[in-house]
Design a protein around this motif. Structure first.
Motif, PDB file in Angstrom:
ATOM      1  N   UNK A 114       0.515  -1.221  -0.590  1.00 36.21           N
ATOM      2  CA  UNK A 114      -0.377   0.253  -0.261  1.00 36.21           C
ATOM      3  C   UNK A 114       0.959   0.801  -0.109  1.00 36.21           C
ATOM      4  N   UNK A 115       1.193   1.946  -1.129  1.00 37.97           N
ATOM      5  CA  UNK A 115       2.065   3.381  -1.188  1.00 37.97           C
ATOM      6  C   UNK A 115       0.467   4.450  -0.252  1.00 37.97           C
ATOM      7  N   UNK A 116       0.619   5.066   0.146  1.00 34.71           N
ATOM      8  CA  UNK A 116       0.171   6.325   1.223  1.00 34.71           C
ATOM      9  C   UNK A 116       0.581   7.629   0.634  1.00 34.71           C
ATOM     10  N   UNK A 117      -0.044   8.132   0.064  1.00 32.74           N
ATOM     11  CA  UNK A 117       0.612   9.733  -0.065  1.00 32.74           C
ATOM     12  C   UNK A 117       0.485  10.864   0.908  1.00 32.74           C
ATOM     13  N   UNK A 118       1.200  11.623   1.944  1.00 31.30           N
ATOM     14  CA  UNK A 118       1.367  12.367   2.383  1.00 31.30           C
ATOM     15  C   UNK A 118       1.134  13.664   2.789  1.00 31.30           C
ATOM     16  N   UNK A 119       2.797  14.097   2.428  1.00 34.58           N
ATOM     17  CA  UNK A 119       2.908  15.552   1.686  1.00 34.58           C
ATOM     18  C   UNK A 119       4.482  15.274   2.326  1.00 34.58           C
ATOM     19  N   UNK A 120       5.530  17.066   2.210  1.00 35.30           N
ATOM     20  CA  UNK A 120       6.490  16.537   2.541  1.00 35.30           C
ATOM     21  C   UNK A 120       6.900  16.873   3.586  1.00 35.30           C
TER      22      UNK A 120
ATOM     23  N   UNK B 140       5.372   4.682   3.049  1.00 38.49           N
ATOM     24  CA  UNK B 140       4.606   6.484   3.269  1.00 38.49           C
ATOM     25  C   UNK B 140       5.823   7.021   2.254  1.00 38.49           C
ATOM     26  N   UNK B 141       4.404   8.140   1.341  1.00 37.22           N
ATOM     27  CA  UNK B 141       4.934   8.206  -0.687  1.00 37.22           C
ATOM     28  C   UNK B 141       5.344  10.124   0.421  1.00 37.22           C
ATOM     29  N   UNK B 142       6.302  10.397   0.188  1.00 37.51           N
ATOM     30  CA  UNK B 142       6.341  11.682   0.214  1.00 37.51           C
ATOM     31  C   UNK B 142       6.162  12.559  -1.175  1.00 37.51           C
ATOM     32  N   UNK B 143       4.981  13.408  -0.721  1.00 37.13           N
ATOM     33  CA  UNK B 143       4.519  14.077  -1.932  1.00 37.13           C
ATOM     34  C   UNK B 143       4.199  16.215  -1.929  1.00 37.13           C
TER      35      UNK B 143
ATOM     36  N   UNK C 288      -4.331   8.888 -11.450  1.00 36.85           N
ATOM     37  CA  UNK C 288      -3.036   7.549 -12.311  1.00 36.85           C
ATOM     38  C   UNK C 288      -2.869   6.842 -11.911  1.00 36.85           C
ATOM     39  N   UNK C 289      -3.571   6.058 -10.224  1.00 32.68           N
ATOM     40  CA  UNK C 289      -2.957   4.749 -10.440  1.00 32.68           C
ATOM     41  C   UNK C 289      -1.451   5.096  -9.407  1.00 32.68           C
ATOM     42  N   UNK C 290      -1.368   5.929  -9.004  1.00 33.08           N
ATOM     43  CA  UNK C 290       0.086   6.097  -9.140  1.00 33.08           C
ATOM     44  C   UNK C 290       0.144   5.776  -7.065  1.00 33.08           C
ATOM     45  N   UNK C 291      -0.307   5.869  -6.599  1.00 32.07           N
ATOM     46  CA  UNK C 291      -0.784   5.460  -5.499  1.00 32.07           C
ATOM     47  C   UNK C 291      -1.759   5.046  -4.768  1.00 32.07           C
ATOM     48  N   UNK C 292      -1.961   4.442  -3.282  1.00 33.37           N
ATOM     49  CA  UNK C 292      -2.955   3.492  -3.336  1.00 33.37           C
ATOM     50  C   UNK C 292      -3.899   4.155  -2.078  1.00 33.37           C
ATOM     51  N   UNK C 293      -3.110   5.310  -1.273  1.00 36.51           N
ATOM     52  CA  UNK C 293      -3.804   5.911  -0.524  1.00 36.51           C
ATOM     53  C   UNK C 293      -3.234   7.051  -0.693  1.00 36.51           C
ATOM     54  N   UNK C 294      -4.629   8.541  -0.325  1.00 40.71           N
ATOM     55  CA  UNK C 294      -4.087   9.530   0.136  1.00 40.71           C
ATOM     56  C   UNK C 294      -4.360  10.733   1.041  1.00 40.71           C
ATOM     57  N   UNK C 295      -4.367  11.571   1.678  1.00 40.15           N
ATOM     58  CA  UNK C 295      -4.388  11.880   2.556  1.00 40.15           C
ATOM     59  C   UNK C 295      -5.068  13.739   1.600  1.00 40.15           C
ATOM     60  N   UNK C 296      -6.743  13.718   1.750  1.00 37.44           N
ATOM     61  CA  UNK C 296      -7.248  14.720  -0.192  1.00 37.44           C
ATOM     62  C   UNK C 296      -7.966  15.102   0.958  1.00 37.44           C
ATOM     63  N   UNK C 297      -8.568  16.892   0.060  1.00 32.65           N
ATOM     64  CA  UNK C 297      -9.346  18.052   0.865  1.00 32.65           C
ATOM     65  C   UNK C 297     -10.257  16.954   0.271  1.00 32.65           C
ATOM     66  N   UNK C 298     -11.502  17.282   0.904  1.00 29.89           N
ATOM     67  CA  UNK C 298     -12.754  17.264   0.362  1.00 29.89           C
ATOM     68  C   UNK C 298     -12.414  18.418  -1.025  1.00 29.89           C
ATOM     69  N   UNK C 299     -12.856  18.670  -0.839  1.00 30.32           N
ATOM     70  CA  UNK C 299     -12.403  20.278  -1.866  1.00 30.32           C
ATOM     71  C   UNK C 299     -11.974  19.514  -3.142  1.00 30.32           C
ATOM     72  N   UNK C 300     -11.065  18.503  -3.139  1.00 28.45           N
ATOM     73  CA  UNK C 300     -10.204  17.929  -4.926  1.00 28.45           C
ATOM     74  C   UNK C 300     -10.898  16.754  -4.290  1.00 28.45           C
ATOM     75  N   UNK C 301     -11.637  15.805  -3.614  1.00 28.73           N
ATOM     76  CA  UNK C 301     -12.296  15.301  -4.002  1.00 28.73           C
ATOM     77  C   UNK C 301     -13.848  15.772  -4.756  1.00 28.73           C
ATOM     78  N   UNK C 302     -13.533  16.381  -4.289  1.00 29.52           N
ATOM     79  CA  UNK C 302     -14.980  17.321  -5.382  1.00 29.52           C
ATOM     80  C   UNK C 302     -14.638  17.474  -6.485  1.00 29.52           C
ATOM     81  N   UNK C 303     -13.308  18.595  -6.648  1.00 32.37           N
ATOM     82  CA  UNK C 303     -13.249  18.946  -7.653  1.00 32.37           C
ATOM     83  C   UNK C 303     -12.876  18.587  -9.092  1.00 32.37           C
ATOM     84  N   UNK C 304     -12.596  16.580  -8.240  1.00 31.45           N
ATOM     85  CA  UNK C 304     -12.401  16.114  -9.667  1.00 31.45           C
ATOM     86  C   UNK C 304     -12.791  14.891 -10.090  1.00 31.45           C
ATOM     87  N   UNK C 305     -14.015  15.250  -9.381  1.00 34.50           N
ATOM     88  CA  UNK C 305     -15.979  14.343 -10.107  1.00 34.50           C
ATOM     89  C   UNK C 305     -16.277  15.289 -11.453  1.00 34.50           C
TER      90      UNK C 305
END
Length: 316
Positions: free
Chosen positions: A27-33, A60-63, A75-92
């Motif tokens: 499981x590749x999990x994106x966070x931040x730097x 842990x994946x540094x992003x 893109x399928x490069x991560x399996x999990x991530x911490x993401x703003x709700x606004x980004x989930x909304x806008x991505x749709x």
């Protein structure tokens, strides 16, 4: 004969070990730097959850943060991530930073991670006392691809101030050092407590700029995915309770992650929530928040749904 049997046994053991290794889910999990809240959240979660889940290997994946996490999930490069709700909304609807990306219909909710404020930090002796004083100043907006740049740009745009500052892009840790060294006048930060601000406040007097009621109203009217809130007194040394815009942040998974893996991870996270919160305070806020996530246009992950139904926490 003994050597032959020994060889057979050794080969058998190697086969078993090989099969066990193959059965392990990566499981590749994106966070931040480093210096960002998401970096430390994913770091402590990967360490603590991994202790009790031998068949799951969490990396842990540094992003750059939320924006990059969402794009890399798409893109399928991560399996999990911490993401703003606004980004989930806008991505749709492929809006904003997702205008040139594939539709984010593979994003699945796991849990609300925390509610995060966005705010501007300067030194106590900078002469900058209110947001309007940032005009003409050099302000670090966060690392490229981060949700912080997204939030700070939105807020300055709503207030008609984006073109009045001299923006710079840099990591949170670099921004804290640059402010302390007088290389920039202020920096913007999303979420709290953030290590970059905490470390700076240990040696310098810092000021977190307050928003007026009118400014908060303008921001929430312009971008409805923000809401007003207050960062508690004591979040940073010497900083009083401060009104600011907040956004909700989620633990998100790609739809391809097996249901049993997500269910195991979310179960372990709630069982160890106190331990996770000791690693970073933001984990204390974790909760299902199912209806609010679904209102963003994306479903919950089946593994998370199974856990919440099992616990009687699934809304009917």
């Amino acid at each position: 004969m003994k050597r032959l049997l020994t060889g057979i046994v050794a080969a058998g053991l190697a086969s078993i070990v090989g099969a066990q290794a193959q059965d392990k889910t990566e499981v590749a999990w994106g966070g931040s730097n480093p210096g960002g809240v998401m970096y430390y959240m994913v770091g402590v979660a990967g360490t603590e959850l991994g202790k009790g889940l031998p068949n799951i290997n969490i990396t842990q994946v540094t992003t750059g943060g939320s924006t990059e996490n969402a794009l890399r999930l798409i893109k399928g490069e991560l399996d999990m991530g911490i993401v703003y709700g606004s980004h989930v909304y806008m991505a749709q609807d492929q809006q904003g930073p997702f205008a040139n990306a594939d539709k984010g219909d593979m994003l699945r909710g796991v849990a609300m991670a925390y509610e995060g404020p966005t705010y501007f930090v300067t030194l106590g002796d900078s002469g900058i006392e209110k947001l309007e004083d940032l005009a003409g100043k050099t302000v670090a907006l966060g690392p490229p691809g981060s949700g912080t740049v997204f939030n700070c740009s939105n807020i300055l745009t709503a207030l008609g101030m984006l073109d009045s500052i001299k923006p710079q892009m840099m990591t949170f840790a670099d921004a804290g050092r640059a402010l302390g060294n007088g290389q920039i006048d202020a920096f913007c930060q999303s979420s709290s407590p953030a290590a970059a601000v905490t470390e700076l406040a240990e040696t310098r007097d810092v000021t977190v700029l307050a928003y007026s009621d009118e400014q908060l109203a303008t921001i929430t009217e312009t971008f409805p995915f923000y809401h007003g809130g207050a960062m508690p007194e004591g979040t940073y040394r010497g900083v009083p309770e401060t009104a600011m815009p907040y956004t909700t942040v989620y633990w998100v998974a790609h739809e391809r992650v097996p249901s049993d893996v997500v269910q195991s991870m979310v179960s372990a996270a709630y069982e160890k929530q106190d331990v996770l919160a000791q690693g970073h305070k933001a984990w204390a806020q974790m909760k299902p928040d199912v209806k609010n996530f679904q209102s963003l246009g994306a479903p919950m992950h089946p593994g998370a749904e199974a856990y919440y139904r099992e616990q009687g926490q699934w809304p009917e």
